[in-house]
Design a protein around this motif. Sequence first.
Motif, PDB file in Angstrom:
ATOM      1  N   LEU A  58      -0.399   5.529  -7.759  1.00  0.00           N
ATOM      2  CA  LEU A  58      -0.170   5.191  -6.356  1.00  0.00           C
ATOM      3  C   LEU A  58      -1.111   4.055  -5.982  1.00  0.00           C
ATOM      4  N   LEU A  59      -0.567   3.045  -5.356  1.00  0.00           N
ATOM      5  CA  LEU A  59      -1.320   1.839  -5.045  1.00  0.00           C
ATOM      6  C   LEU A  59      -2.010   1.974  -3.689  1.00  0.00           C
ATOM      7  N   HIS A  60      -3.317   1.666  -3.684  1.00  0.00           N
ATOM      8  CA  HIS A  60      -4.085   1.668  -2.437  1.00  0.00           C
ATOM      9  C   HIS A  60      -4.658   0.265  -2.223  1.00  0.00           C
ATOM     10  N   ILE A  61      -4.235  -0.379  -1.146  1.00  0.00           N
ATOM     11  CA  ILE A  61      -4.701  -1.723  -0.818  1.00  0.00           C
ATOM     12  C   ILE A  61      -5.366  -1.662   0.549  1.00  0.00           C
ATOM     13  N   ALA A  62      -6.640  -2.055   0.595  1.00  0.00           N
ATOM     14  CA  ALA A  62      -7.359  -2.013   1.867  1.00  0.00           C
ATOM     15  C   ALA A  62      -8.460  -3.056   1.868  1.00  0.00           C
ATOM     16  N   SER A  70      -9.302  -5.032  -1.253  1.00  0.00           N
ATOM     17  CA  SER A  70      -9.548  -4.305  -2.499  1.00  0.00           C
ATOM     18  C   SER A  70      -8.276  -3.599  -2.945  1.00  0.00           C
ATOM     19  N   VAL A  71      -8.149  -3.437  -4.254  1.00  0.00           N
ATOM     20  CA  VAL A  71      -6.979  -2.781  -4.826  1.00  0.00           C
ATOM     21  C   VAL A  71      -7.459  -1.656  -5.736  1.00  0.00           C
ATOM     22  N   ARG A  72      -6.928  -0.475  -5.517  1.00  0.00           N
ATOM     23  CA  ARG A  72      -7.267   0.685  -6.336  1.00  0.00           C
ATOM     24  C   ARG A  72      -5.989   1.436  -6.645  1.00  0.00           C
ATOM     25  N   LEU A  73      -5.919   2.022  -7.837  1.00  0.00           N
ATOM     26  CA  LEU A  73      -4.731   2.764  -8.233  1.00  0.00           C
ATOM     27  C   LEU A  73      -5.104   4.208  -8.529  1.00  0.00           C
ATOM     28  N   GLU A  74      -4.411   5.111  -7.880  1.00  0.00           N
ATOM     29  CA  GLU A  74      -4.639   6.541  -8.066  1.00  0.00           C
ATOM     30  C   GLU A  74      -3.600   7.078  -9.048  1.00  0.00           C
ATOM     31  N   ILE A  75      -4.072   7.537 -10.202  1.00  0.00           N
ATOM     32  CA  ILE A  75      -3.168   7.992 -11.258  1.00  0.00           C
ATOM     33  C   ILE A  75      -2.536   9.323 -10.858  1.00  0.00           C
ATOM     34  N   GLN A  76      -1.210   9.351 -10.884  1.00  0.00           N
ATOM     35  CA  GLN A  76      -0.454  10.541 -10.512  1.00  0.00           C
ATOM     36  C   GLN A  76      -0.003  11.340 -11.736  1.00  0.00           C
ATOM     37  N   ALA A  77       0.447  10.641 -12.758  1.00  0.00           N
ATOM     38  CA  ALA A  77       0.938  11.308 -13.972  1.00  0.00           C
ATOM     39  C   ALA A  77       0.593  10.436 -15.170  1.00  0.00           C
ATOM     40  N   LEU A  78      -0.010  11.054 -16.175  1.00  0.00           N
ATOM     41  CA  LEU A  78      -0.450  10.330 -17.366  1.00  0.00           C
ATOM     42  C   LEU A  78       0.444  10.689 -18.542  1.00  0.00           C
ATOM     43  N   ASN A  79       0.976   9.668 -19.198  1.00  0.00           N
ATOM     44  CA  ASN A  79       1.775   9.893 -20.399  1.00  0.00           C
ATOM     45  C   ASN A  79       0.876   9.826 -21.627  1.00  0.00           C
ATOM     46  N   PRO A  80       1.050  10.722 -22.590  1.00  0.00           N
ATOM     47  CA  PRO A  80       0.246  10.637 -23.813  1.00  0.00           C
ATOM     48  C   PRO A  80       0.572   9.354 -24.571  1.00  0.00           C
ATOM     49  N   ASP A 104       0.840  -1.192   0.000  1.00  0.00           N
ATOM     50  CA  ASP A 104       0.000   0.000   0.000  1.00  0.00           C
ATOM     51  C   ASP A 104       0.879   1.248   0.000  1.00  0.00           C
ATOM     52  N   GLY A 105       0.551   2.205  -0.889  1.00  0.00           N
ATOM     53  CA  GLY A 105       1.321   3.438  -0.982  1.00  0.00           C
ATOM     54  C   GLY A 105       2.484   3.375  -1.952  1.00  0.00           C
ATOM     55  N   GLU A 106       2.715   2.216  -2.549  1.00  0.00           N
ATOM     56  CA  GLU A 106       3.822   2.061  -3.488  1.00  0.00           C
ATOM     57  C   GLU A 106       3.432   2.629  -4.860  1.00  0.00           C
ATOM     58  N   SER A 107       4.399   3.187  -5.570  1.00  0.00           N
ATOM     59  CA  SER A 107       4.170   3.683  -6.925  1.00  0.00           C
ATOM     60  C   SER A 107       4.385   2.562  -7.930  1.00  0.00           C
ATOM     61  N   VAL A 108       3.510   2.500  -8.932  1.00  0.00           N
ATOM     62  CA  VAL A 108       3.617   1.494  -9.988  1.00  0.00           C
ATOM     63  C   VAL A 108       3.392   2.174 -11.333  1.00  0.00           C
ATOM     64  N   ARG A 109       3.751   1.474 -12.402  1.00  0.00           N
ATOM     65  CA  ARG A 109       3.495   1.948 -13.758  1.00  0.00           C
ATOM     66  C   ARG A 109       2.308   1.182 -14.324  1.00  0.00           C
ATOM     67  N   LEU A 110       1.363   1.908 -14.910  1.00  0.00           N
ATOM     68  CA  LEU A 110       0.213   1.295 -15.561  1.00  0.00           C
ATOM     69  C   LEU A 110       0.357   1.412 -17.071  1.00  0.00           C
ATOM     70  N   PHE A 111      -0.199   0.443 -17.791  1.00  0.00           N
ATOM     71  CA  PHE A 111      -0.360   0.584 -19.234  1.00  0.00           C
ATOM     72  C   PHE A 111      -1.661  -0.093 -19.629  1.00  0.00           C
ATOM     73  N   ASP A 112      -2.244   0.394 -20.734  1.00  0.00           N
ATOM     74  CA  ASP A 112      -3.561  -0.113 -21.130  1.00  0.00           C
ATOM     75  C   ASP A 112      -3.527  -0.974 -22.388  1.00  0.00           C
ATOM     76  N   GLY A 113      -2.334  -1.201 -22.947  1.00  0.00           N
ATOM     77  CA  GLY A 113      -2.209  -2.031 -24.136  1.00  0.00           C
ATOM     78  C   GLY A 113      -2.453  -1.306 -25.438  1.00  0.00           C
ATOM     79  N   THR A 114      -2.846  -0.019 -25.364  1.00  0.00           N
ATOM     80  CA  THR A 114      -3.080   0.761 -26.582  1.00  0.00           C
ATOM     81  C   THR A 114      -2.168   1.983 -26.644  1.00  0.00           C
ATOM     82  N   GLY A 115      -1.049   1.933 -25.929  1.00  0.00           N
ATOM     83  CA  GLY A 115      -0.047   2.990 -26.021  1.00  0.00           C
ATOM     84  C   GLY A 115      -0.022   3.970 -24.870  1.00  0.00           C
ATOM     85  N   THR A 116      -1.023   3.939 -23.987  1.00  0.00           N
ATOM     86  CA  THR A 116      -1.082   4.885 -22.872  1.00  0.00           C
ATOM     87  C   THR A 116      -0.424   4.287 -21.632  1.00  0.00           C
ATOM     88  N   GLU A 117       0.369   5.104 -20.949  1.00  0.00           N
ATOM     89  CA  GLU A 117       1.012   4.698 -19.704  1.00  0.00           C
ATOM     90  C   GLU A 117       0.766   5.761 -18.637  1.00  0.00           C
TER      91      GLU A 117
END
Length: 245
Positions: A51-55, A58-68, A34-47
């Motif tokens: 920030l990871l929230h585990i409670a 349940s697992v939820r990710l709060e997007i901090q910075a979006l790459n085009p 919980d609280g760790e930073s991770v990289r997301l990708f959607d398979g269509t070029g977006t990354e």
Amino acid sequence: MHRCFIEKQHWSGSCATPSPAEAHHICHVLRARDGESVRLFDGTGTEATALLHIAEGSVRLEIQALNPPSERGLDIVLIQAILKGNRMDWLIEKATELGVSRIVPVITKRVIPRGSDDGGSQKQERWQRIAVSAAKQCGTPWLPVIDPPTALESAIHAAVSGGPVLVGALAGNPRSLAAEIDRWRPQAVGRIAIVIGPEGDLTPEETDALLEAGCIPVSFGTLVLRAETAALFAISALGCMLNRR
């Protein structure tokens, strides 16, 4: 930093929700906290960085910075006769790493069907999981579209309308792949497909049908390559010589 795959429809504003399988992977395989930073990708070029929230399970990710979305470059379509054993799985993994945009598994006369699978859906789902794992490992934000197994004739009929279709050929008088690449290099080719036969190659009748449909026979040199080696050779050459990223 760990990489996680979440399909675009599960991104909403500044939040992303992983599938149950991906949530299990995050918590129990990656052992992310919980609280760790991770990289997301959607398979269509977006990354994105999230920030990871585990409670409470349940697992939820709060997007901090979006790459085009990144540019994919040349669309390479691999039309591959289904290989025996785990060779097809291995090829899916490596083709994903090399950046193919679509993989079309085809059934030819020398493909040996194994077991019962409703329309090939189980194979397709397994291959998609393999592609996701490969994308996580190599760092690409793109996933190939993986079609369900289909007849060679149907795949070619759909492919020839979208751009040049090359076919690896052992017999006859095919041009070298290098010469064919040189022919297409000056042109604005956005998509190119390559057909690779199974162990034992395509039958003469299948090859003739492909040529009649407009496919272009090419040679990979004087050596006889395994099907999976031929596929990776062709993908690598096309990506290296024709990509304009």
